[in-house]
Design an enzyme around this catalytic site. Sequence first.
Site, PDB file in Angstrom:
ATOM      1  CG  ASP A 160      -1.901   1.170   1.200  1.00 12.22           C
ATOM      2  OD1 ASP A 160      -2.296   1.579   0.104  1.00 12.22           O
ATOM      3  OD2 ASP A 160      -2.228   1.680   2.288  1.00 12.22           O
ATOM      4  CG  ASN A 409       4.925  -4.674   6.633  1.00 15.62           C
ATOM      5  OD1 ASN A 409       4.868  -4.294   7.803  1.00 15.62           O
ATOM      6  ND2 ASN A 409       3.920  -4.503   5.778  1.00 15.62           N
ATOM      7  CD  GLU A 410       0.425  -5.635   7.375  1.00 12.29           C
ATOM      8  OE1 GLU A 410      -0.066  -5.666   6.228  1.00 12.29           O
ATOM      9  OE2 GLU A 410      -0.034  -4.931   8.292  1.00 12.29           O
ATOM     10  CG  ASN A 463       2.150  -4.235  11.160  1.00 12.43           C
ATOM     11  OD1 ASN A 463       2.985  -3.953  12.013  1.00 12.43           O
ATOM     12  ND2 ASN A 463       2.444  -4.308   9.877  1.00 12.43           N
ATOM     13  CE1 TYR A 465      -3.095   0.756  10.806  1.00 14.95           C
ATOM     14  CE2 TYR A 465      -2.459  -1.518  10.379  1.00 14.95           C
ATOM     15  CZ  TYR A 465      -2.176  -0.164  10.333  1.00 14.95           C
ATOM     16  OH  TYR A 465      -0.976   0.268   9.816  1.00 14.95           O
ATOM     17  CE1 TYR A 469      -7.806  -0.320   6.386  1.00 15.18           C
ATOM     18  CE2 TYR A 469      -5.957  -0.731   7.844  1.00 15.18           C
ATOM     19  CZ  TYR A 469      -6.485  -0.115   6.731  1.00 15.18           C
ATOM     20  OH  TYR A 469      -5.695   0.696   5.950  1.00 15.18           O
ATOM     21  CD  GLU A 501       2.170  -1.150   9.399  1.00 20.36           C
ATOM     22  OE1 GLU A 501       0.944  -1.124   9.091  1.00 20.36           O
ATOM     23  OE2 GLU A 501       3.058  -1.520   8.605  1.00 20.36           O
ATOM     24  CD1 TRP A 546       0.066   3.082   8.382  1.00 17.96           C
ATOM     25  CD2 TRP A 546       2.229   2.554   8.618  1.00 17.96           C
ATOM     26  NE1 TRP A 546       0.578   2.915   7.127  1.00 17.96           N
ATOM     27  CE2 TRP A 546       1.911   2.591   7.243  1.00 17.96           C
ATOM     28  CE3 TRP A 546       3.536   2.257   8.996  1.00 17.96           C
ATOM     29  CZ2 TRP A 546       2.853   2.335   6.252  1.00 17.96           C
ATOM     30  CZ3 TRP A 546       4.475   1.995   8.020  1.00 17.96           C
ATOM     31  CH2 TRP A 546       4.122   2.035   6.664  1.00 17.96           C
ATOM     32  CE  LYS A 565      -4.650   3.205   8.299  1.00 22.25           C
ATOM     33  NZ  LYS A 565      -4.964   3.146   6.856  1.00 22.25           N
TER      34      LYS A 565
END
Length: 599
Positions: A160, A409-410, A463, A465, A469, A501, A546, A565
């Site tokens: 992203d 990452n992720e 991470n 949210y 999300y 994040e 983040w 963000k």
Amino acid sequence: MLKPRITATRELVNLDGLWRFAVDKPAVPQPWHALLDGGTEAAVPSSYNDLFVDPEIRDHVGWVWYQRTVRVPRGWAGDRILVRVDAATHAGRVYAGNTLVAEHQGGYTPFDADVTDLVVAGEEFRLTIGVSNELTNVTIPPGSVTVAQDGRRSQKYLHDFYNYAGLARSVWLYSVPRTRITDITVVTDVDGTAGTVDYSVETSTAAEVRVRLRDEAGAVVAAGDGANGRLRVENAVLWQPGAAYLYRLEAELFDGDVLLDSYPLDVGIRTVEVRGTQFLINGEPFYFTGFGKHEDSPVRGKGHDDAYLVHDFQLLRWVGANSFRTSHYPYAEEVIEFADRHGIVVVDETAAVGLNLAVTGGLSGVGTKPTFSPETFGDQTQAAHAQHIRELVARDKNHPSVVMWCLANEPASHEDGARKYFEPLVSLTRSLDPTRPITYSVVMFATFRNDKIADLFDVLSLNRYYGWYLDNGDLASAERNLEKELRGWAERFGKPLIMAEYGADAMPGLRSVWDIPWTEDYQQAFLAMCHRVFDRVDAVTGEHVWNFADFATAPGIHRVDGNRKGVFTRDRKPKSAAHDLRTRWKLARRPASPRSSGS
């Protein structure tokens, strides 16, 4: 991998500026290393995408070409002469005249091209650099190229942030002696009030090696002979977060009394350790405060800019941040050197972002294909990932600000095949550098119940949210669910947890008295909710919001002029949340580690 420097035996010419520029047109084949025409020029360093108004350039998929004439200094006769490309995103080719002299895969680490036999001291040569932005299932980061019915090629990717491309960092011409230092490795430790520096000097051919260590006043505090050894510094001044102190190691090669080569290296004496749920620097608990960042600015894209570098670090200091993560790729080496000099702690990350086909399944976390398989991300992808790790460690192993490696990452760490993919990469990283902890940033689909690789790593970077999300607009539910998950990770693994994040999009100036997502007020309330949770979970040893600043993404209905963000706008104006963070991190004098290691 030694960065080119000017020394008593080495010289350096910066090749930044305006280069001739052209995009590759497969329908019109031509030798692009020949003289480019057409009058188009591009700035180096910068990403080329936002420089031009022509969408055929901005959206081009494939090779582009940079070219300029370079004059070799006349005093370089007898030396080896090299071109250094600090980054070519995502693949590079270098031509001296009509001759291909180097190829490289990977968009964020440097590479050299030896042009000694093709150039003449005092004369000019034509330097051409090709750069490709194509991503596939065997590149890091991964992606895919699709072709529309009308023949237009389009790059798809799973991360992203905008796929900026080009020569985003500097290009250099430099000279080195034929008998030269090729690499230096230092490892520091603390013994009571003394510091130790273990050093290893690699050379192109056998020669006498002498080493001196100077303090910041220039006084010699230790010296040694031989390619390997240990230097002991009594009453050493340690490199500390927020209080950088750098010694200078001077390595020299001699033939009798004749100096053959010399190279200086800044050294920060410090230790890093994970103990229980604590992260220790110099034996003291350290609590990370800061951000995930991006190399991103208007017009330049990912182009390195010293003015933005200085200003961003000023904002880090203003807000009270002590650290950042190089999400989601290695940053320019100038950034890491600046962190060395200014006492900012760095979590250094590879470009392995997007190893997760579950993102195509949305919040269900169920992808249409398995992430790890011969047809998706298999042995070739893993090999490319391994090479990225080798190059990252080789470049940044001596920087005291770098306290941890982040391998991805992720990734889809909850899927079958994750352990087979990552276990060799973890072993490789530990073999290359056994002194630093390693981590990876855990995607929301991977929980403490189903993650398959967490036990391989020293620190768990999450991470999360909740409130954005998940539980969007419902911060009460988000607070309960976030705390429940963090306690689950802590109880199962007993390792330090870093919130790598957490954040919410906010449009500058959009305000409301209610908890309405996309407002500055909601971003403030979201962060306050997360901080309440972190303060209640002892295993949490750091918080990276983040993001530092808004940044460009691929266009789409989920983004309003990029990712919003950031707690600073893309042009570095503070949103309301930046002031809240400053209160928490700086004005409230939050201690380095607010808790003991118990849960």
